[in-house]
Design an enzyme around this catalytic site. Structure first.
Site, PDB file in Angstrom:
ATOM      1  N   GLU A 118     -65.069  84.614 -10.557  1.00  0.00           N
ATOM      2  CA  GLU A 118     -64.233  83.469 -10.922  1.00  0.00           C
ATOM      3  C   GLU A 118     -62.966  83.396 -10.082  1.00  0.00           C
ATOM      4  OE1 GLU A 118     -63.050  83.882 -15.047  1.00  0.00           O
ATOM      5  OE2 GLU A 118     -63.172  86.057 -14.901  1.00  0.00           O
ATOM      6  N   ARG A 121     -67.618  85.957 -25.748  1.00  0.00           N
ATOM      7  CA  ARG A 121     -66.187  86.118 -25.474  1.00  0.00           C
ATOM      8  C   ARG A 121     -65.623  87.085 -26.515  1.00  0.00           C
ATOM      9  NH1 ARG A 121     -67.190  80.624 -25.937  1.00  0.00           N
ATOM     10  NH2 ARG A 121     -67.397  79.543 -23.941  1.00  0.00           N
ATOM     11  N   ASN A 154     -65.302  77.417 -14.504  1.00  0.00           N
ATOM     12  CA  ASN A 154     -64.057  76.776 -14.960  1.00  0.00           C
ATOM     13  C   ASN A 154     -62.860  77.329 -14.196  1.00  0.00           C
ATOM     14  OD1 ASN A 154     -65.900  75.801 -16.729  1.00  0.00           O
ATOM     15  ND2 ASN A 154     -64.842  76.435 -18.585  1.00  0.00           N
ATOM     16  N   ASP A 155     -62.735  78.663 -14.205  1.00  0.00           N
ATOM     17  CA  ASP A 155     -61.628  79.265 -13.470  1.00  0.00           C
ATOM     18  C   ASP A 155     -61.844  79.190 -11.965  1.00  0.00           C
ATOM     19  OD1 ASP A 155     -59.703  79.838 -15.299  1.00  0.00           O
ATOM     20  OD2 ASP A 155     -60.446  81.841 -15.778  1.00  0.00           O
ATOM     21  N   HIS A 163     -59.699  69.445 -27.089  1.00  0.00           N
ATOM     22  CA  HIS A 163     -60.240  70.124 -28.269  1.00  0.00           C
ATOM     23  C   HIS A 163     -61.364  69.342 -28.942  1.00  0.00           C
ATOM     24  CE1 HIS A 163     -60.453  72.183 -32.069  1.00  0.00           C
ATOM     25  NE2 HIS A 163     -60.145  71.059 -32.686  1.00  0.00           N
ATOM     26  N   ARG A 192     -56.309  72.582 -14.457  1.00  0.00           N
ATOM     27  CA  ARG A 192     -57.045  71.524 -15.152  1.00  0.00           C
ATOM     28  C   ARG A 192     -56.366  71.080 -16.443  1.00  0.00           C
ATOM     29  NH1 ARG A 192     -61.833  73.638 -18.425  1.00  0.00           N
ATOM     30  NH2 ARG A 192     -61.196  75.737 -18.952  1.00  0.00           N
ATOM     31  N   ARG A 212     -68.399  89.993 -22.516  1.00  0.00           N
ATOM     32  CA  ARG A 212     -67.283  90.054 -21.569  1.00  0.00           C
ATOM     33  C   ARG A 212     -66.148  90.843 -22.211  1.00  0.00           C
ATOM     34  NH1 ARG A 212     -64.777  84.448 -19.933  1.00  0.00           N
ATOM     35  NH2 ARG A 212     -63.865  84.633 -22.008  1.00  0.00           N
ATOM     36  N   CYS A 232     -71.780  80.930 -16.309  1.00  0.00           N
ATOM     37  CA  CYS A 232     -71.424  80.708 -17.710  1.00  0.00           C
ATOM     38  C   CYS A 232     -70.282  79.707 -17.855  1.00  0.00           C
ATOM     39  CB  CYS A 232     -71.078  82.027 -18.390  1.00  0.00           C
ATOM     40  SG  CYS A 232     -69.740  82.912 -17.600  1.00  0.00           S
TER      41      CYS A 232
END
Lengths: 87, 548
Positions: free
Chosen positions: B424, B290, B447-448, B183, B458, B325, B495
């Protein structure tokens, strides 16, 4: 003393939110109330006790009320469960 | 002077200032004894603590529903009875009685089979912690007492910690725990503050008010440096800040390589407010909005009008593109007003497009809002987590149905709205050629994709070192998707975090990526990097990676 057996329809059972709703209603009732679920006897005026009982979807529970307002109280609680406790 | 080195760094920048140590407050009960005649007094202390907790929670409940449930639990008669009984029967003080009662309840909930009930253990712990803080007279806000700009030093910081923090007084962050995707790292990156995380020895080495110099890029921390060193770093900081300002100034120029190849660089955003900040950085497009924020910050599924207003607000602010998205929940993102069934494997479970295609009314509401907003700016619709051509066709079919409805209702929308998909999943990579024929654009979510391609979670510390977007399997996937897109005349963007990785930019450019989308703060630097490369060079560089 009056009682009624009823099936819980909430998708995730009486988890946090519906448990809070149910305990709020029960706390307003003047009668002594006991909920029977499996072998457990639960005081529904305590949200922690309801949550700890882990009442799942499609479970049968029996609500028992005793006191001057037992009839009305039972009706209020049964209606609330049937209507899904605001879910 | 003491020096600490950090190997992996998440952000850049130099900070010079005094340390503010966020105390890890102990909520262990005090061990004082209570005389028999004072036991009643102890039960009263508990009742007073409950009253104070109720007061705090009533205020919090206005902002966030979850505290409404906390309010009911803190007032619970059985909880109170338990604490009272322990005080009176075991002759112990109120703090010990609370601790013992809390442990009983928490372990009872933790032992439950149902995942949701297990999670309620955390709520009970939070409530008991609140009561304990009140009983021990510990102030709620750990950042009280900051009156000048400081470097925050903490074990770790959670979102609720940083919600209490006035960022005006923060020069940088150093935490003992956490990784570069934690975070703090992400937040620091977004607001452009230096951060060093996972600095194991920091809390043992630093005391409050110690002078600290941190160079986040070099991964260097200097404790109590001499004056001459401070002066040296002040100069460096000035140079760095000027270079940053220069990057932002240059950010107005397009991302064109030295030999004239232009790519677009867009922002990833998660709220309407973030869109406001884009103009100052000369950002003209959003590669990923998002839409979850609308659902997660609400108390109900957002209505068509609520969504329309938000999408319209973003669309009006941007010139080039606003790629929105559709809802991507499930996995680690849930909603307060909707119960998700417990899943053994949430990342492989009911999430994103899978939810939308099942909850069609909810999905139609979103699509109608997106279509209506398309009148006000360059809105594009993007579907997440697609694995099968049938899913894509069904989703596109719904878009067409919604268009028909709007036509019949005489509500305007952009007839030529672009519809694309995220890449993804390994399935979408393998079938990229087929998908490319039925969409207007691709956007690779690294990321995915990295997580699924390598079968590495992860979020799991044990395997985190295996998480690597430079793995040949990931690079080959990216290359394959770009080629499939280009062969069918559509543009391919990215992205995920990888698009803003300084080490990856040249490679991605050489592979032919058309659009880089990332957090706004990274854009000036990445644009500058792209301008410093030649496309021919980058292509040769990509070839050496043998991804083709």
């Amino acid at each position: 003393m009056v009682s009624q057996t009823i099936v819980v329809k909430n998708k995730s059972g009486l988890h946090a939110r519906p448990a809070v709703e149910f305990s709020k209603l029960a706390a307003k009732c003047k009668s002594d109330i006991t909920v029977f679920f499996k072998e457990k006897k639960i005081n529904p005026k305590s949200v922690l006790m309801i949550m700890a009982a882990a009442i799942t979807c499609n479970s049968e529970i029996t609500i028992e009320c005793s006191g001057e307002t037992e009839e009305e109280d039972l009706k209020v609680l049964v209606n609330a469960i049937e209507s899904g406790l605001g879910e | 002077m003491k020096e600490i080195r950090v190997s992996r760094t998440a952000s850049r920048g130099i900070a010079i200032g005094k340390a503010f140590i966020v105390e890890k407050i102990s909520l262990e009960p005090d061990s004082y004894n209570v005389f028999q005649e004072d036991l009643k007094n102890e039960t009263q202390k508990y009742d007073e603590a409950v009253s104070e907790a109720v007061r705090q929670l009533e205020l919090l409940a206005e902002e966030n529903d979850i505290f409404g449930a906390h309010l009911e639990i803190v007032m619970d008669a059985v909880l109170t009875q338990g604490v009272h009984d322990k005080i009176l029967q075991q002759n112990i003080n109120v703090q010990r009685a609370l601790k013992e009662t809390a442990v009983e309840w928490i372990s009872m909930f933790e032992a439950m089979e149902d995942e949701y009930m297990r999670e309620r253990a955390a709520d009970i712990k939070d409530i008991c912690d609140r009561l304990m803080r009140i009983l021990k007279g510990i102030d709620h806000n750990p950042f009280d007492g900051i009156s000048e700009p400081v470097i925050i030093v903490a074990e770790d910081l959670t979102p609720s910690d940083t919600a209490n923090l006035n960022l005006k007084y923060v020069l940088g962050f150093i935490t003992q725990e956490g990784g570069i995707t934690s975070h703090v790292s992400i937040m620091a990156k977004n607001i452009g503050l230096p951060a060093l995380v996972g600095v194991k020895e920091i809390l043992d080495s630093v005391r409050a008010e110690d002078m600290i110099i941190m160079d986040a890029k070099a991964g260097q921390i200097l404790l109590n440096p001499e004056k001459s060193v401070i002066l040296k770093y002040m100069k460096q900081k000035k140079v760095f800040d000027q270079a940053e300002a220069e990057l932002v100034r240059k950010s107005r120029f397009p991302a064109v390589t030295s030999d004239g190849h232009e790519v677009s660089v867009c922002a990833n955003i998660g709220s309407v407010e973030e869109a406001d900040a884009l103009a100052a950085l000369h950002i003209k497009g959003v590669g990923l909005l998002r839409s979850e924020f609308l659902y997660m910050e609400s108390t109900h599924f957002p209505t068509e009008d609520e969504q329309f207003e938000a999408y319209k607000a973003v669309a009006c602010r941007l010139e080039e593109e606003v790629t929105i998205r559709t809802l991507d929940i499930g996995g680690d993102k849930t909603l307060s007003y909707f119960e998700f069934e417990h899943e053994e494997n949430p990342y492989l479970g009911w999430r994103a497009i899978r939810i939308s295609l099942e909850m069609k009314e909810m999905f139609r509401t979103q699509i109608r809002a997106l279509l209506r907003a398309s009148v006000y700016g360059p809105v594009r619709i993007m579907f997440p987590m697609i694995i099968a051509i049938e899913e894509l066709r069904e989703a596109r079919g719904l878009v067409e149905e919604c268009k028909k409805e709007l036509r019949a209702e005489d509500i305007p929308f952009n007839e030529n709205i672009q519809v694309g998909m995220m890449i993804e999943t390994p399935a979408s990579v393998m079938c990229a050629e087929e998908f490319a024929k039925e969409v207007d654009f691709f956007s690779i979510g690294t990321n995915d994709l990295t997580q699924y391609m390598l079968a590495v979670d992860r979020g799991n510390k044990k395997v985190a070192p295996l998480y690597n977007s430079f793995h040949p399997a990931v690079l080959k996937s990216i290359q394959k998707v770009i080629e499939a897109g280009h062969a069918n005349g559509i543009k391919v963007g990215m992205c995920g975090e990888f698009a803003s990785d300084e080490q990856a930019v040249k490679l991605l450019l050489g592979m032919g990526l058309d659009e880089f989308s990332m957090s706004a703060a990274s854009i000036p630097l990445i644009k500058d990097l792209i301008r410093s490369y030649s496309y021919q060079d980058a292509k040769q560089y990509a070839d050496t990676y043998r991804c083709r």
